[in-house]
Structure formats: structure tokens, C-alpha cells
Design an enzyme around this catalytic site. Structure first.
Site, mmCIF file in Angstrom:
data_model
loop_
_atom_site.group_PDB
_atom_site.id
_atom_site.type_symbol
_atom_site.label_atom_id
_atom_site.label_comp_id
_atom_site.label_asym_id
_atom_site.label_seq_id
_atom_site.Cartn_x
_atom_site.Cartn_y
_atom_site.Cartn_z
ATOM 1 N N ILE A 103 2.294 2.947 -13.500
ATOM 2 C CA ILE A 103 2.430 1.909 -12.484
ATOM 3 C C ILE A 103 1.322 0.873 -12.616
ATOM 4 C CG2 ILE A 103 2.617 1.484 -9.985
ATOM 5 C CD1 ILE A 103 3.025 4.662 -9.859
ATOM 6 N N CYS A 104 1.722 -0.392 -12.554
ATOM 7 C CA CYS A 104 0.721 -1.454 -12.575
ATOM 8 C C CYS A 104 0.417 -1.858 -11.137
ATOM 9 C CB CYS A 104 1.240 -2.658 -13.360
ATOM 10 S SG CYS A 104 0.064 -4.001 -13.426
ATOM 11 N N LEU A 105 -0.671 -1.322 -10.605
ATOM 12 C CA LEU A 105 -1.020 -1.591 -9.222
ATOM 13 C C LEU A 105 -2.541 -1.709 -9.150
ATOM 14 C CD1 LEU A 105 0.257 -1.791 -6.378
ATOM 15 C CD2 LEU A 105 -0.123 0.659 -6.143
#
Lengths: 168, 714
Positions: A103-105
Site C-alpha cells: 500500500i502506498c500510504l
């Protein structure tokens, strides 16, 4: 006899692990189980209290509506000074989530703060499902389609949700 | 040629003009001002030890903390985030824009009271209030959590970047705050070490020595991509980027090149084998010296290791082995062919780059050999140490030149095809030819004449500095005129007969112009390589009224838009599109003006410079190519030469100053015809077999001149 001794051993291991667990993790786990967040369930693994089985419900009015997405969450040794490791186990068509479920967070990376909690992290992930951000992509092909032909991308996301995140 | 003149001449045939007196009066034009700043590699920097760096940083810290009445630790944080400039730091601190979210009430973590205690929002443990700490943002956490936070950050290599633990609070923790809570000694040391590293790295004037385990720091007030040498570990590096010194290639280009080489080198290595066959007898030859001028040990054929061509073609102006010939029809070829061509081009440059790098290593071995040979010679009493020093000098200069040559290849690889590239590759070829000559002579030092070798050293070094200087400072080149004549701008091909005059960059200037008329009165041209120049200025136009703008100025920016890389019509269009009545800024770079702009009155010279002569000497180029400083020809001599010349014309139908001078010199100090005749016969004038009558006439011309008479042939 041998079966019995093995059982004892497992029980001891868990007990030992619980003892060595920081108060912070124990408190967070208790709260997650007692007052769960709507649409999110996080249950610690029987053998490792730092490992959580997570299920996030696809938010309403999103292409992921009706899907149940499984994630894994792991609290590293120096948690909460370091961010938890979170990954989607269920396949999902999303510009900020890649094939491996990474996840790109920002709050999972450079914007992590020790004041954040498992609960806040999972809420942020749920929000990410409602508001994909194709300008900061992790899955390039998905993000590209999301920008060029959003309708087609949403169709794909719905199709993947139906295929991978329903019926089990 | 003086470095202060506007134009250097590049493309000169040396075979003309030696028979004339080249009469320059040394005092008047003050040539050869040995100004170190004219050396293209000159760079001024200081070497600092850790304590000295700390002192330097502390000076700034003290200045800022006194100015703002803040703690030195806080001053350090502000300075670190503002490149150590005291004034901007002070302004930023006062405006509070050096930190974000200083006090964001929404982000205040919950502090749940439990009896007398508070629950820490990180560890959830109830702790007494005294054991909580916070930064200026008032985000409170227990001291234990702070300490753990610091430990985790330091273990990840973070020091000056440690911020408050609250969500979205980016407030940086000053040194004293960290050190007051961090208890573990090894981590405290690590923190201080890392912080020092960060401070030096954020300081624009400071650089760590890139040498392994070297603790020295270098400081330059003007950080440029120049050669820096560590006095302690002898590492040579580029001050700007810290990698190996790479002139004339710039920092981003060398980075690109090295990355490319790291990716492709395996293929290139495979293709460029270590051995080659002799092009004539096909015997296998391994290269064991640095020189690329090869002589086959079998058939004695001289050839170039690089192109395998005959070496004969390498000594002349046509040395082209360093130049890559672009296939002009490539645009029409298939993708596959284009890829192959691209690889071919890359390999051309890579092979040469790699080859010079290997040559450098081999020549280092040669130097060692030379040193031991000198040692042996001195021990055998053939010469003293100082006698042989020139050989060591030659070898070290060779290394310097070859190093520069090696770094010309990445630059050439990325240069756009065009006149600039042509000129560069021409100079590169010249340098390469001289270097190979030098290398050849050094390898055969025992049979090479010392004067010859020293001459070669000089030539090679001149070529090297010329190349470096020019490509750092050239603004544009004109063909066959030294004047700023934009109709003669070098833009296309260079003919063999052409002379190129390079015009070096002068001062940049910014001029504000209000467009009061539709037309500015400018005609723009470009050199085909992305540089636009003013070609003409219409009389009476807006621009004509501004004295500062002149023909030959290079247009760099219109307002804040760079026009470098744009064609002349694009620039013209941009100027045209500026609305009537609006004001805009032009940034121009002018060429250093020609003529006498750089000289001044004699009286302003600070004292009389020694070694520049009395002003009564002149430089004479002799027929055999040597030059000599001789007394300025006086009246007597002028007259004598004139007389002799008249005779020569009468007797032989020639008029030759050189010959006449030679005859005059033969007569010098002679008292009668006999002595004169003897002197003529024992010199190379004997070849002319002058008749006795002629000798008598000539002697008459000499004596007449000595008496101040003009002699007319009878």
C-alpha cells in the site's frame, strides 16, 4: 503423552509472548476487540500477538462496495516508534495498491507518528479505498487507466471486487 | 597570447610567417600576466580539521543566537535548515516560516488523566506529570518514549531530522533537547557524529574528503566543479559533486555517463578485448604500455591501437581517431538499426574512455620503471637526481593530460552534433595526438632528446589548458575574423582553410526595457547549437537607444524564461509577442570586447615588472623554427638591411628581409671585406656562392649604413 506435552509448550509460548508484550499493544488489542471500528475487524493471531488478521469492508459508493478485503498487519519490534507493516492479501484493483498488495500510504512511511494507532491506520486504508489517488501511484498501469479512462478503471475495480472479494 | 584578450586563435597553420620580424613591444601590451585566475583549473579552497569546522559552525550559531536571543541549539536547527546563512535564518525565524504546524490544536494527542498521573499517548503508561517533556509545540510525551523515539531514529541514521512524535507535527528537536533525554552513551556519540555530518553536508561551502577514513573537510567560498586535492590522503575529487575530478565534463553528465557505463560495461568489455591483431602481419599483440602509437614487434608496422589505422595519418592535422562519425542517414533506418547505431556510438566513446583509463594505469607502471631506472643511473654516477627530474615531470604531466583526455569522452558523447561538437572534437584530437607523442617519447626516454621531450611536455600541457579554458568560457566563434561580426558566426562546417576565432564570455547584464514601439529593432541569429545572438540593431530603434546592448550579445533570458536551446526565430517570436507598453527584463552575456579595451596606461602599472625586458627587444622567429629575443633593430641596422635588400634585388631579383638580415648579422663586428667574406663563406650563406663583386658591393652597403648613408646600386 507426546501430544499433551506439545500443547503445553504452545500455551507457554503464548503466555510468554503476552507477558513480553508492551502495554501499548495490549491496550490497543483490547480496545480493538471491545469497541471495533465499523466495517473493520482486526484479530490477533493465536500464535503471535503482533500479527493481526484484518478484514476491511469495501466502503459504500465506491467500486469496492460489497467486497470483503483481507489484510495482514504486523507490529515490528520497535512499534510504535516504527510504523506497522500492512499488506492486502485479497487481490484489489486500486492505483495505490500493487499486485503484491503493498500500500502506498504516507502514514505508513515517512509520515508515521508514534501517536498513531492500528485503528487510525486501518481507518486511513479504508479512506484510501473511497478516494483513490492516481497521481501518486504504486500500480502504474492501474493509475494510468484511472487517469485516462476512469469509467473503465472503475468497471475493472468492480469486476475484481466481485471476482476476488466476494463469495467467501 | 594573453588570456585577457578577447579572442584566441585556434586553427592556425604554423608554417607561415617565420620570415618576418614579429615586433611586439613587451612592455606596452603587458602580455603574459601570470594570473593564477586565468588558469582554467585554478580553485581556491581551505583544508579544515574537525575542530576548525566546529569553530566555523559555532561562529554562525553564536551570531544567530545572539541576534535572536535564542538557545544555541535552536539557532543550530534554524541555520541547518537555511544553509547556514545567518541573515536568511534570522528572517525565517522571525516570520515563523521555518517550521510547519507549530501549534496545531487538532493534532494535540489526548492526555487521559489517571489519578495523579497522566497517560502517555504513545506507551499508554500512567506517568507523573514531571516526567513529561515537550518541544515548542507543546506536544507532551513521557521521557521514556522520547528516549526510545530518539534511539530508533538514530539507529536508522537520522539525527538532525528527528522531529516531534505527534502526528503531522514536523517540529525538529534541537540538540540540547535530544541530549537531555537520551541516556545511552554509544547512541549519544552516534547522534553527535551524525549531526556533525549533517551540518557539514547542509553547509554549501563545506565538503567532506571522499577518501576512505579521511576526516578532513574542505571549504570554498565559491563551490564549483573544480579539482580539489586532499593534502592528507591525496584523494583528488570534484568539489561540487565529490566524485572523481571530471573536467571538462560537468557533474550531471559524468553521473549519467558513469551510470550508463555501469549498466553497459559488461557488453563493452566483451567487445573490446585486451589484445588486437597487427593490421599488417596479423600477429597477435597485447598492449603493455600506455601509448596508443603501436609498433608491431614482428613487422615494425606503426599503427594506432584505437583505430588500427596507419600511424602516419595521426601526426598531422587530420588526426581524427578520437572523433565519432555519425551516420547521417540514421533517421531513415529501422529501429533495430538505430539501436545498433546507438550501441556503436556508445561503444566508440566507451572504448576510448576505458582505453585511456587502462593507459593511465599502464603509464603509472612506466613511471615506476622510470623511477627505478633513474635510481640505477644516479647510483652509476651517470647524472644527478636533478638531471633526471625532467623525466619524472614528463611522466606526471602525461598522467594529468591523459586524465583530462579520458574525461573529454563522456562530454563529447553527450554533446549535440553541431559546430560546438566539431570544435571540441578537433581540440580533443589535437590533445590526443600530442599526448600519444609524449607517451611514445617517454617510453623511449633514453633515446629521446631531453629538449625534444621538454618541448613535447609544454605542447601537451598547452593543448590541455586550451581545451579546458575554451570549453568553460567560449561564447561563440567567428570564421576568419577576430571582430564581433555576426555574419561570420561559426554555425556550420569548418573548411580546411578557415581560421576560427573564439570569443570568450564577458560580463552578464540584465536590462529592463519598456516596449514603447511595436518593433524592438533587433535581428537575432543563432549558432545552430542553442545559443541566440544579436546580429543587427536597427538604427534609432528602442534597443539602439540603450548603449549597453550591442551586436554580438548572447540572449540568455527573457524575464525569467531561459531561451538557451531555442532557435533564433523562436526567440524573435517571443520578443515580438511581448505586449506593447509592458516592461520586461533581458539577460544578456556579452563577449569580451576586442581591441584595446583591456590595456591601460603605462603609468598605472604597479612598479616596473622585472623580466619583461627594456622594451627595446623583439622576438625573432628564425628560419629553422626557433625563436629568439634580440635587440630591437636600430636605425643603423634598418638602413643596412634596406641597402642590402636593394642590392639583392639588383643582383638577384629578390627582396628578402630574412636573407638581408642574415647578411647584416654576418657583417657584424667585421672590420674589412676579407673578414666579411670569410664570415659569409663559413655560414650557410655560402650556398649562395656570392661573387667577389657582390661581396664587395654588400660590404659597401654595410659600411654605408654604418655611416648613415643610403646606398644606391651603381
Amino acid at each position: 503423552m507426546s501430544g499433551y506435552s506439545a500443547e503445553v509448550k504452545v500455551a507457554e509460548t503464548i503466555a510468554y509472548k503476552m507477558v513480553s508484550l508492551p502495554r501499548r499493544i495490549i491496550k490497543e488489542t483490547q480496545r480493538l476487540l471491545q469497541e471495533p471500528v465499523p466495517g473493520i475487524s482486526a484479530v490477533p493471531d493465536d500464535s503471535n500477538a503482533r500479527y493481526f488478521h484484518v478484514i476491511v469492508t469495501g466502503p459504500d459508493d465506491s467500486p469496492f462496495e460489497g467486497g470483503l478485503f483481507r489484510l495482514e498487519l504486523f507490529l515490528p519490534e520497535d512499534y510504535p516508534m516504527s510504523a506497522p507493516k500492512v499488506r492486502f492479501v485479497t487481490k484489489i484493483y486500486h492505483p495505490n495498491i500493487d499486485r503484491l498488495g503493498r500500500i502506498c500510504l504516507d502514514i505508513l512511511k515517512d509520515k508515521w507518528s508514534p501517536a498513531l494507532q492500528i485503528r487510525t491506520v486501518l481507518l486511513s486504508i479504508q479512506a484510501l479505498l473511497s478516494a483513490p489517488n492516481p497521481d501518486d501511484p504504486l500500480a502504474n498501469d492501474v493509475a494510468e487507466l484511472w487517469k485516462v479512462d476512469e469509467a473503465e478503471a472503475i468497471r475493472n475495480a468492480k469486476e475484481w471486487t466481485r471476482r476476488y472479494a466476494m463469495d467467501n | 597570447m594573453s588570456g585577457e584578450e578577447d579572442s584566441g586563435m585556434y586553427y592556425s597553420d604554423d608554417d607561415c610567417g617565420y620570415d618576418a620580424y614579429y615586433n611586439y613591444n613587451m612592455e606596452d601590451c603587458d602580455i603574459d600576466e601570470h594570473d593564477v585566475k586565468d588558469d582554467p583549473e585554478y580553485f581556491s579552497y581551505d583544508t579544515l580539521r574537525v575542530e576548525e569546522v566546529e569553530r566555523l559552525l559555532n561562529e554562525s550559531v553564536e551570531a544567530l543566537s545572539n541576534k535572536l536571543c535564542i538557545t544555541p541549539s535552536l539557532a543550530k536547527v534554524v541555520l541547518h535548515t537555511h544553509e547556514w546563512a545567518v541573515l536568511p535564518s534570522a528572517v525565517a525565524y522571525k516570520n515563523n516560516d521555518w517550521i510547519q504546524n507549530l501549534l496545531n490544536p487538532n493534532n494535540q494527542p489526548k492526555m487521559e488523566p489517571i489519578g495523579q498521573k497522566l497517560r502517555c499517548p504513545v506507551c499508554f503508561s500512567p506517568t507523573i506529570q514531571e516526567k513529561f517533556s515537550c518541544l515548542a509545540c507543546s506536544h507532551k510525551f513521557c521521557n521514556e518514549c522520547w528516549a526510545t523515539h530518539f534511539e530508533v531514529q538514530i539507529m536508522q541514521g537520522v539525527s538532525t531530522g528527528i522531529s516531534c512524535m505527534a502526528q503531522e507535527c514536523g517540529l525538529l528537536a534541537p540538540e540540547d533537547f535530544v541530549l537531555s533525554l537520551l541516556t545511552k552513551v554509544p547512541l549519544r556519540e552516534k547522534y553527535q557524529e551524525f549531526a556533525f555530518r549533517d551540518y557539514v553536508k547542509s553547509h554549501p561551502e563545506l565538503r567532506f574528503c571522499p577518501g576512505p577514513n579521511c576526516k578532513l573537510v574542505f571549504r570554498s567560498k565559491e563551490p564549483k566543479a573544480k579539482r580539489t586535492i586532499c593534502e592528507q590522503c591525496k584523494t583528488t575529487f570534484c568539489f561540487k559533486c565529490g566524485t572523481e575530478y571530471h573536467a571538462p565534463t560537468d557533474c550531471p553528465t559524468i553521473k549519467k555517463w558513469l551510470t550508463k557505463c555501469a549498466d553497459d560495461s559488461e557488453t563493452a568489455n566483451y567487445i573490446s578485448a585486451h589484445t588486437k591483431d597487427c593490421p599488417r602481419c596479423h600477429i597477435c599483440i597485447e598492449k603493455n604500455g600506455g601509448c596508443n602509437h603501436m609498433q608491431c614487434y614482428n613487422c615494425k608496422h606503426d599503427f594506432c591501437w584505437m583505430c588500427l589505422g596507419d600511424w602516419k595519418s595521426h601526426g598531422s592535422e587530420y588526426y581524427e581517431c578520437s572523433r565519432y562519425k555519425e551516420n547521417p542517414n540514421i533517421v531513415n533506418e529501422s529501429v533495430h538499426a538505430q539501436a545498433r547505431e546507438a550501441l556503436k556510438k556508445y561503444l566508440h566513446y566507451y572504448e576510448r574512455w576505458e582505453n585511456h583509463s587502462k593507459s593511465l594505469k599502464l603509464e603509472a607502471e612506466t613511471l615506476e620503471k622510470i623511477k627505478s631506472r633513474i635510481n640505477a643511473k644516479v647510483m652509476n654516477s651517470s647524472g644527478t637526481w636533478i638531471d633526471w627530474q625532467y623525466l619524472v615531470d614528463a611522466a606526471s604531466l602525461l598522467a594529468k593530460c591523459r586524465y583530462t583526455l579520458q574525461y573529454t569522452y563522456p562530454y563529447a558523447y553527450y554533446l549535440e552534433p553541431g559546430p560546438r561538437k566539431e570544435l571540441f572534437e578537433y581540440q580533443q584530437a589535437q590533445l590526443e595526438a600530442e599526448i600519444e607523442n609524449l607517451s611514445w617519447k617517454i617510453e623511449r626516454a633514453e633515446t629521446t632528446d631531453r629538449g625534444d621531450l621538454e618541448n613535447q611536455i609544454d605542447i601537451a600541457e598547452k593543448r590541455r589548458t586550451t581545451l579546458l579554458k575554451d570549453f568553460l568560457h567560449i561564447l561563440f566563434c567567428t570564421l576568419n575574423t577576430h571582430k564581433v561580426d555576426m555574419t561570420k558566426l561559426l554555425g556550420g562546417q569548418i573548411g580546411l582553410e578557415d581560421f576560427i576565432f573564439a570569443h570568450r564570455k564577458g560580463r552578464p547584464k540584465e536590462i529592463e526595457i519598456t516596449k514603447t514601439e511595436d518593433s524592438l529593432g533587433l535581428t537575432i541569429t543563432d549558432n545552430g547549437a542553442g545559443y541566440a545572438f544579436i546580429k543587427r540593431i536597427k538604427e534609432g530603434s528602442i534597443i539602439d537607444k540603450i548603449d549597453y546592448i550591442q551586436v554580438g550579445d548572447h540572449l540568455e533570458k527573457i524575464d525569467n524564461d531561459s531561451v538557451i536551446g531555442r532557435r533564433h526565430f523562436e526567440v524573435a517570436k517571443m520578443l515580438k509577442e511581448i505586449p506593447l507598453g509592458s516592461t520586461f527584463t533581458l539577460r544578456l552575456v556579452e563577449p569580451i570586447r576586442a581591441g584595446f579595451g583591456n590595456i591601460e596606461a603605462r603609468g598605472s602599472q604597479k612598479g616596473k615588472k622585472k623580466g619583461y625586458g627594456s622594451g627595446k627587444e623583439t622576438l625573432r622567429f628564425k628560419a629553422n623554427g626557433q625563436a629568439q629575443i634580440i635587440e630591437e633593430p636600430d636605425k643603423e641596422m634598418d638602413l643596412g638591411i634596406e641597402n642590402i635588400n636593394r642590392l639583392l634585388e639588383n643582383f638577384m631579383g629578390i627582396n628578402d628581409n630574412e636573407l638581408a638580415t642574415q647578411i647584416w648579422e654576418a657583417a657584424e663586428g667585421k672590420l674589412n671585406t676579407m673578414e666579411f667574406a670569410e664570415a659569409v663563406d663559413s655560414s650557410d650563406l655560402a650556398e649562395f656562392s656570392f661573387t667577389d663583386d657582390m661581396i664587395i658591393e654588400l660590404w659597401g652597403a654595410v659600411t654605408d649604413a654604418r655611416a648613415g648613408r643610403t646606398r644606391h646600386p651603381s
